[in-house]
Design a protein around this motif. Structure first.
Motif, PDB file in Angstrom:
ATOM      1  N   ASP A 256       0.816  -1.214   0.000  1.00 57.49           N
ATOM      2  CA  ASP A 256       0.000   0.000   0.000  1.00 57.49           C
ATOM      3  C   ASP A 256       0.854   1.270   0.000  1.00 57.49           C
ATOM      4  N   ALA A 257       2.107   1.159   0.441  1.00 58.30           N
ATOM      5  CA  ALA A 257       2.981   2.336   0.504  1.00 58.30           C
ATOM      6  C   ALA A 257       3.785   2.546  -0.773  1.00 58.30           C
ATOM      7  N   LEU A 258       3.901   1.508  -1.587  1.00 59.52           N
ATOM      8  CA  LEU A 258       4.757   1.600  -2.767  1.00 59.52           C
ATOM      9  C   LEU A 258       4.332   2.689  -3.755  1.00 59.52           C
ATOM     10  N   PRO A 259       3.035   2.832  -4.094  1.00 56.71           N
ATOM     11  CA  PRO A 259       2.688   3.849  -5.090  1.00 56.71           C
ATOM     12  C   PRO A 259       3.112   5.264  -4.706  1.00 56.71           C
ATOM     13  N   SER A 260       2.958   5.645  -3.438  1.00 55.24           N
ATOM     14  CA  SER A 260       3.353   6.996  -3.046  1.00 55.24           C
ATOM     15  C   SER A 260       4.866   7.153  -3.027  1.00 55.24           C
ATOM     16  N   LEU A 261       5.612   6.078  -2.698  1.00 51.54           N
ATOM     17  CA  LEU A 261       7.072   6.124  -2.793  1.00 51.54           C
ATOM     18  C   LEU A 261       7.487   6.420  -4.223  1.00 51.54           C
ATOM     19  N   VAL A 262       6.836   5.750  -5.173  1.00 51.82           N
ATOM     20  CA  VAL A 262       7.135   5.974  -6.590  1.00 51.82           C
ATOM     21  C   VAL A 262       6.742   7.391  -7.001  1.00 51.82           C
ATOM     22  N   ALA A 263       5.553   7.814  -6.601  1.00 56.35           N
ATOM     23  CA  ALA A 263       5.056   9.130  -7.013  1.00 56.35           C
ATOM     24  C   ALA A 263       5.897  10.271  -6.464  1.00 56.35           C
ATOM     25  N   ALA A 264       6.594  10.040  -5.350  1.00 60.68           N
ATOM     26  CA  ALA A 264       7.363  11.114  -4.706  1.00 60.68           C
ATOM     27  C   ALA A 264       8.775  11.256  -5.253  1.00 60.68           C
ATOM     28  N   CYS A 265       9.225  10.338  -6.095  1.00 60.96           N
ATOM     29  CA  CYS A 265      10.610  10.413  -6.561  1.00 60.96           C
ATOM     30  C   CYS A 265      10.773  11.521  -7.608  1.00 60.96           C
ATOM     31  N   GLU A 266      12.001  11.989  -7.738  1.00 52.45           N
ATOM     32  CA  GLU A 266      12.321  12.954  -8.790  1.00 52.45           C
ATOM     33  C   GLU A 266      12.274  12.288 -10.162  1.00 52.45           C
ATOM     34  N   VAL A 267      12.856  11.111 -10.233  1.00 49.40           N
ATOM     35  CA  VAL A 267      12.890  10.348 -11.483  1.00 49.40           C
ATOM     36  C   VAL A 267      13.054   8.878 -11.116  1.00 49.40           C
ATOM     37  N   PHE A 268      12.495   8.013 -11.942  1.00 47.61           N
ATOM     38  CA  PHE A 268      12.561   6.570 -11.721  1.00 47.61           C
ATOM     39  C   PHE A 268      13.640   5.998 -12.627  1.00 47.61           C
ATOM     40  N   ALA A 269      14.619   5.316 -12.027  1.00 48.81           N
ATOM     41  CA  ALA A 269      15.721   4.732 -12.798  1.00 48.81           C
ATOM     42  C   ALA A 269      15.455   3.252 -13.027  1.00 48.81           C
ATOM     43  N   PHE A 270      15.683   2.803 -14.248  1.00 45.68           N
ATOM     44  CA  PHE A 270      15.407   1.413 -14.614  1.00 45.68           C
ATOM     45  C   PHE A 270      16.586   0.879 -15.434  1.00 45.68           C
ATOM     46  N   PRO A 271      17.723   0.612 -14.757  1.00 42.89           N
ATOM     47  CA  PRO A 271      18.937   0.224 -15.479  1.00 42.89           C
ATOM     48  C   PRO A 271      19.096  -1.275 -15.701  1.00 42.89           C
ATOM     49  N   SER A 272      18.012  -2.041 -15.641  1.00 38.73           N
ATOM     50  CA  SER A 272      18.075  -3.498 -15.786  1.00 38.73           C
ATOM     51  C   SER A 272      18.800  -3.896 -17.069  1.00 38.73           C
TER      52      SER A 272
END
Length: 358
Positions: A256-272
């Motif tokens: 339940d906390a994950l969406p707001s953690l994502v929404a609060a970031c400056e940018v989402f990094a996906f270096p997979s």
């Protein structure tokens, strides 16, 4: 139609998230669905509540002192095999190598391909590709890899996305402010510290980025895994010390906390370095966040021009800096995420099951 979906864990890994969402969407379309999983370390349920329309069967798995990764996987296969009866179902659908090896004749979703050097694990991986009687991939790029490597032709059924959860989080300013109060301004990566997630490269990128954005930190969430990544974690720690990056490592975040953690970031990094679809990045787009992703064919296929791409730590640093300085209009990414529904995925699976059964 009685369908068994099988996964190897109750933790929030991508394949497990896929399994639960698909199961619920199938049940909403009237399918009799049972999700089977191993339950490790005393787990009594999945990482989130599951719709009561879905039957859940958990098989207890006890870790033994001194077990190697190979030991755990071999015993996982045997434990699930002993508990499961295919006679109770019209369709048996395995979501990973462990469950595919455990259940015998089945449909298999190949989310991505792995490479193992241990003979036992390499054999398990091979059997889980060649022995199922039908195969699904969540992207054309992975299906093409299977075709090139084995001459097989999986059907492509893309993932769905629970976009509304993340859209709602983008409007929850109070929850976002709580994360920012705790973490400051941050670049977020989800998936833990492991080779496939490209985490060491991200540390190098952050070292360059912080020359221009010293107030922006790196936050890493997630990371539940069966595998032993201690050597990679040591390399990660050494790289952090070498370049002076001190990431905040959250581990598993409550669903339940994950969406707001994502929404609060400056940018989402996906270096997979290897992905089958990129669900976490799609959720970030739904939350309205800019995404910088590794330049991989599968991610180009799935995301098109809705994210920025990078190949090296220096490239990642440049793209992260651009996204922070001038965030793109989130409408395109949010529209893409919203267009990929689990209901559509369920409908495609039902049609696939009918063809496979006949």
């Amino acid at each position: 139609m009685r369908v068994a979906l099988l996964t190897y864990s109750t933790k929030p890994r991508g394949g497990v998230v896929h399994t639960l969402n698909l199961a619920e969407a199938l049940a909403h379309r009237g399918v009799d669905v049972t999700v089977w999983s191993l339950a490790r370390a005393g787990d009594r349920g999945f990482f989130r509540a599951v719709d009561p329309a879905v039957t859940v069967k958990l098989v207890e798995f006890i870790d033994l002192p001194g077990d190697t990764v190979t030991d755990r996987i071999v015993r996982s296969i045997a434990t699930l095999r002993d508990a499961f009866s295919a006679n109770d179902f019209d369709i048996v659908h395995a979501q990973d190598c462990i469950s595919a090896n455990a259940v015998g004749r089945c449909i298999r979703t190949i989310h991505h391909l792995d490479q193992f050097t241990t003979p036992v694990l390499a054999e398990c991986h091979e059997r889980a590709i060649v022995e199922p009687y039908a195969r699904i991939c969540v992207s054309r790029a992975v299906a093409d890899e299977v075709c090139a490597g084995w001459g097989l032709a999986p059907t492509v059924i893309p993932n769905g996305v629970q976009a509304q959860r993340f859209i709602d989080a983008s409007d929850d300013t109070a929850a976002q402010e709580q994360w920012r109060s705790d973490l400051g301004r941050y670049v977020l990566a989800v998936g833990g510290i492991e080779p496939r997630k490209g985490t060491v490269d991200l540390v190098g990128a952050m070292a360059v980025l912080r020359e221009h954005e010293p107030a922006v930190s790196l936050v890493i969430a997630g990371g539940e895994t069966l595998f032993d990544y201690r050597e990679y974690r040591s390399a990660f720690d050494e790289r952090c010390a070498e370049v002076g990056v001190a990431p905040v490592i959250l581990g598993t975040v409550e669903n339940d906390a994950l969406p707001s953690l994502v929404a609060a970031c400056e940018v989402f990094a996906f270096p997979s370095t290897k992905e089958g679809f990129g669900l976490a990045a799609m959720e970030a787009l739904a939350a309205g966040r800019p995404v910088v992703a590794r330049d991989l064919p599968v991610l180009r296929e799935v995301f098109g021009d809705s994210v920025a791409y990078a190949s090296t730590p220096a490239d990642f640093a440049a793209r992260l800096r651009e996204a922070i300085a001038a965030p793109p209009d989130p409408a395109r990414g949010r529209a893409l995420a919203s267009s990929m529904t689990w209901d559509a995925a369920a409908a495609a699976h039902i049609e696939f099951y009918r063809r496979a059964a006949s």
